[in-house]
Design a protein around this motif. Sequence first.
Motif, short mmCIF file in Angstrom:
data_model
loop_
_atom_site.label_atom_id
_atom_site.label_comp_id
_atom_site.label_asym_id
_atom_site.label_seq_id
_atom_site.Cartn_x
_atom_site.Cartn_y
_atom_site.Cartn_z
N ASN A 1 -9.63 -30.15 22.20
CA ASN A 1 -8.55 -31.10 21.96
C ASN A 1 -8.40 -31.53 20.49
N ILE A 2 -9.19 -30.97 19.59
CA ILE A 2 -9.22 -31.47 18.22
C ILE A 2 -7.86 -31.38 17.53
N HIS A 3 -7.10 -30.34 17.81
CA HIS A 3 -5.76 -30.25 17.20
C HIS A 3 -4.88 -31.41 17.66
N MET A 4 -4.88 -31.69 18.95
CA MET A 4 -4.07 -32.80 19.45
C MET A 4 -4.57 -34.14 18.91
N ILE A 5 -5.86 -34.23 18.68
CA ILE A 5 -6.45 -35.47 18.16
C ILE A 5 -6.04 -35.68 16.69
N LEU A 6 -6.04 -34.63 15.90
CA LEU A 6 -5.86 -34.78 14.45
C LEU A 6 -4.49 -34.39 13.89
N ASP A 7 -3.77 -33.50 14.53
CA ASP A 7 -2.55 -32.95 13.92
C ASP A 7 -1.58 -34.02 13.42
N ASP A 8 -1.24 -35.01 14.26
CA ASP A 8 -0.26 -36.01 13.82
C ASP A 8 -0.81 -36.89 12.70
N LYS A 9 -2.10 -37.17 12.73
CA LYS A 9 -2.71 -37.99 11.69
C LYS A 9 -2.70 -37.26 10.34
N LEU A 10 -3.06 -36.00 10.36
CA LEU A 10 -3.06 -35.21 9.14
C LEU A 10 -1.64 -35.02 8.60
N GLN A 11 -0.68 -34.88 9.48
CA GLN A 11 0.72 -34.77 9.06
C GLN A 11 1.17 -36.05 8.38
N ARG A 12 0.76 -37.21 8.89
CA ARG A 12 1.11 -38.49 8.25
C ARG A 12 0.49 -38.60 6.86
N VAL A 13 -0.74 -38.16 6.72
CA VAL A 13 -1.41 -38.18 5.42
C VAL A 13 -0.67 -37.27 4.44
N GLN A 14 -0.30 -36.08 4.89
CA GLN A 14 0.41 -35.15 4.02
C GLN A 14 1.75 -35.72 3.59
N LYS A 15 2.49 -36.30 4.51
CA LYS A 15 3.79 -36.87 4.17
C LYS A 15 3.65 -38.01 3.16
N ALA A 16 2.62 -38.83 3.31
CA ALA A 16 2.39 -39.93 2.37
C ALA A 16 2.07 -39.38 0.98
N MET A 17 1.23 -38.36 0.92
CA MET A 17 0.88 -37.77 -0.36
C MET A 17 2.12 -37.15 -1.01
N GLU A 18 2.91 -36.43 -0.25
CA GLU A 18 4.11 -35.80 -0.79
C GLU A 18 5.12 -36.83 -1.26
N ALA A 19 5.25 -37.95 -0.55
CA ALA A 19 6.17 -39.00 -0.98
C ALA A 19 5.72 -39.59 -2.32
N GLU A 20 4.43 -39.78 -2.49
CA GLU A 20 3.91 -40.30 -3.76
C GLU A 20 4.11 -39.29 -4.88
N LEU A 21 3.83 -38.02 -4.62
CA LEU A 21 4.06 -36.98 -5.63
C LEU A 21 5.54 -36.91 -6.02
N ALA A 22 6.42 -37.09 -5.06
CA ALA A 22 7.86 -37.04 -5.34
C ALA A 22 8.32 -38.23 -6.18
N SER A 23 7.58 -39.32 -6.15
CA SER A 23 7.99 -40.53 -6.88
C SER A 23 7.59 -40.51 -8.36
N ILE A 24 6.79 -39.55 -8.76
CA ILE A 24 6.32 -39.47 -10.15
C ILE A 24 6.98 -38.27 -10.81
#
Length: 147
Positions: free
Chosen positions: A106-129
């Motif tokens: 079940n590890i993919h179901m456990i982590l996939d959405d959390k890791l996607q949120r982290v990636q989106k946050a990082m990309e939003a910050e990179l886009a702001s600079i």
Amino acid sequence: MQISSRFTLAVHMFACMDRFQGQYKVTSDFLAGSTNVNPVAVRKILGQLKAAGLVEVTRGTGGASAAKPLDQISFLDIYHAVECVEHGELFHFHENPSTACPVGRNIHMILDDKLQRVQKAMEAELASITLEDVKRDTKLYLERDGV
């Protein structure tokens, strides 16, 4: 996990292109001197930036320069140009978690959405600079150093 040094090297190279444009021919050898990286590695990064439409490289007397105004080039643009992220995914899952284990199964179901949120946050910050922010800070630090 660590983002490769290609990203910070690319930003460093843009800072040099902007700072020294018109004073020196900004070549891969010139950039290698500032970054203290082999010119072959610098050329590879320049090639990636050129392919992404972020850098222009003029043979002869031209050298390398930004292809757009610096306020139109974000850290996210540079990250996408030089990082080797498979399928746009920042996190790479370990191969073949055990299906015999309830966690592994079940590890993919456990982590996939959390890791996607982290990636989106990082990309939003990179886009702001943008590179304009780097230009401003470069000017500040160079003035502080009396350059």
